[in-house]
Motif scaffolding. Structure first.
Motif, PDB file in Angstrom:
ATOM      1  N   UNK A  36       0.834  -1.209   0.000  1.00 19.92           N
ATOM      2  CA  UNK A  36       0.000   0.000   0.000  1.00 19.92           C
ATOM      3  C   UNK A  36       0.867   1.257   0.000  1.00 19.92           C
ATOM      4  N   UNK A  37       1.917   1.261   0.795  1.00 22.00           N
ATOM      5  CA  UNK A  37       2.828   2.417   0.819  1.00 22.00           C
ATOM      6  C   UNK A  37       3.482   2.621  -0.544  1.00 22.00           C
ATOM      7  N   UNK A  38       3.880   1.519  -1.187  1.00 25.38           N
ATOM      8  CA  UNK A  38       4.526   1.633  -2.495  1.00 25.38           C
ATOM      9  C   UNK A  38       3.551   2.126  -3.560  1.00 25.38           C
ATOM     10  N   UNK A  39       2.341   1.570  -3.564  1.00 28.44           N
ATOM     11  CA  UNK A  39       1.331   1.979  -4.544  1.00 28.44           C
ATOM     12  C   UNK A  39       1.014   3.468  -4.405  1.00 28.44           C
ATOM     13  N   UNK A  40       0.918   3.927  -3.173  1.00 26.89           N
ATOM     14  CA  UNK A  40       0.585   5.335  -2.926  1.00 26.89           C
ATOM     15  C   UNK A  40       1.826   6.233  -2.941  1.00 26.89           C
ATOM     16  N   UNK A  41       2.991   5.627  -3.213  1.00 24.06           N
ATOM     17  CA  UNK A  41       4.280   6.318  -3.281  1.00 24.06           C
ATOM     18  C   UNK A  41       4.661   6.975  -1.950  1.00 24.06           C
ATOM     19  N   UNK A  42       4.112   6.469  -0.873  1.00 20.77           N
ATOM     20  CA  UNK A  42       4.448   7.000   0.448  1.00 20.77           C
ATOM     21  C   UNK A  42       5.683   6.324   1.036  1.00 20.77           C
ATOM     22  N   UNK A  43       6.176   5.291   0.350  1.00 24.77           N
ATOM     23  CA  UNK A  43       7.422   4.662   0.805  1.00 24.77           C
ATOM     24  C   UNK A  43       8.584   5.651   0.690  1.00 24.77           C
ATOM     25  N   UNK A  44       8.406   6.712  -0.119  1.00 23.98           N
ATOM     26  CA  UNK A  44       9.418   7.759  -0.267  1.00 23.98           C
ATOM     27  C   UNK A  44       9.259   8.822   0.830  1.00 23.98           C
ATOM     28  N   UNK A  45       8.080   8.881   1.438  1.00 21.60           N
ATOM     29  CA  UNK A  45       7.780   9.890   2.460  1.00 21.60           C
ATOM     30  C   UNK A  45       8.176   9.393   3.845  1.00 21.60           C
ATOM     31  N   UNK A  46       7.853   8.155   4.142  1.00 21.08           N
ATOM     32  CA  UNK A  46       8.096   7.593   5.464  1.00 21.08           C
ATOM     33  C   UNK A  46       9.475   6.952   5.565  1.00 21.08           C
ATOM     34  N   UNK A  47      10.021   6.979   6.762  1.00 20.29           N
ATOM     35  CA  UNK A  47      11.222   6.196   7.074  1.00 20.29           C
ATOM     36  C   UNK A  47      10.717   4.829   7.503  1.00 20.29           C
ATOM     37  N   UNK A  48      10.994   3.792   6.689  1.00 15.04           N
ATOM     38  CA  UNK A  48      10.508   2.436   6.959  1.00 15.04           C
ATOM     39  C   UNK A  48      11.709   1.532   7.212  1.00 15.04           C
ATOM     40  N   UNK A  49      11.654   0.798   8.324  1.00 17.86           N
ATOM     41  CA  UNK A  49      12.736  -0.123   8.675  1.00 17.86           C
ATOM     42  C   UNK A  49      12.164  -1.492   9.023  1.00 17.86           C
ATOM     43  N   UNK A  50      13.045  -2.484   9.075  1.00 13.41           N
ATOM     44  CA  UNK A  50      12.617  -3.870   9.295  1.00 13.41           C
ATOM     45  C   UNK A  50      12.151  -4.158  10.715  1.00 13.41           C
TER      46      UNK A  50
END
Length: 127
Positions: free
Chosen positions: A88-102
């Protein structure tokens, strides 16, 4: 809404203990994130390991938290995301907005690095 809060010296770990982050939970999550922010914490780790589903209102709550912590020079880190939420984050291109870690360990490290970098930026501004 079920959640756990673990307050550390440099950051807060907010663990969402729900399977769905949707319109029924989003307003409460926004409120809780802003409450933590109002308590003076600059950095927050949102542990979403339990969350298997999120919708646009859930993303909206995350964006509110992200904006609040970034405005004070802090960092808002999403940790332990499930596959659906990552998609969902990738589709909405929010993976570039949020700091996402494992995981939370990587999140704590990201906060530590952020603190060092923002500290060195302040030093440069003062010179």
């Amino acid at each position: 809404m079920k959640y756990a809060v673990d307050k550390k010296e440099q950051f807060v770990v907010f663990t969402l203990l729900e399977e769905k982050l949707d319109s029924t939970l989003s307003p409460q999550l926004k409120s809780e994130l802003l409450t933590v922010h109002a308590e003076g914490y600059k950095n927050l780790i949102l542990d979403m390991e339990s969350v298997k589903y999120a919708d646009s209102s859930g993303l909206s709550a995350l964006l509110v938290g992200n904006r609040a912590f970034n405005e004070v020079g802090g960092i808002f880190v999403l940790s332990s995301l499930q596959e659906h939420v990552i998609k969902l984050l990738k589709i909405s291109m929010l993976d570039k907005v949020f700091k996402v870690v494992d995981d939370n360990e990587a999140a704590a490290e990201a906060i530590f690095i952020h603190e060092i970098e923002s500290g060195s930026e302040k030093d440069e501004e003062e010179e």
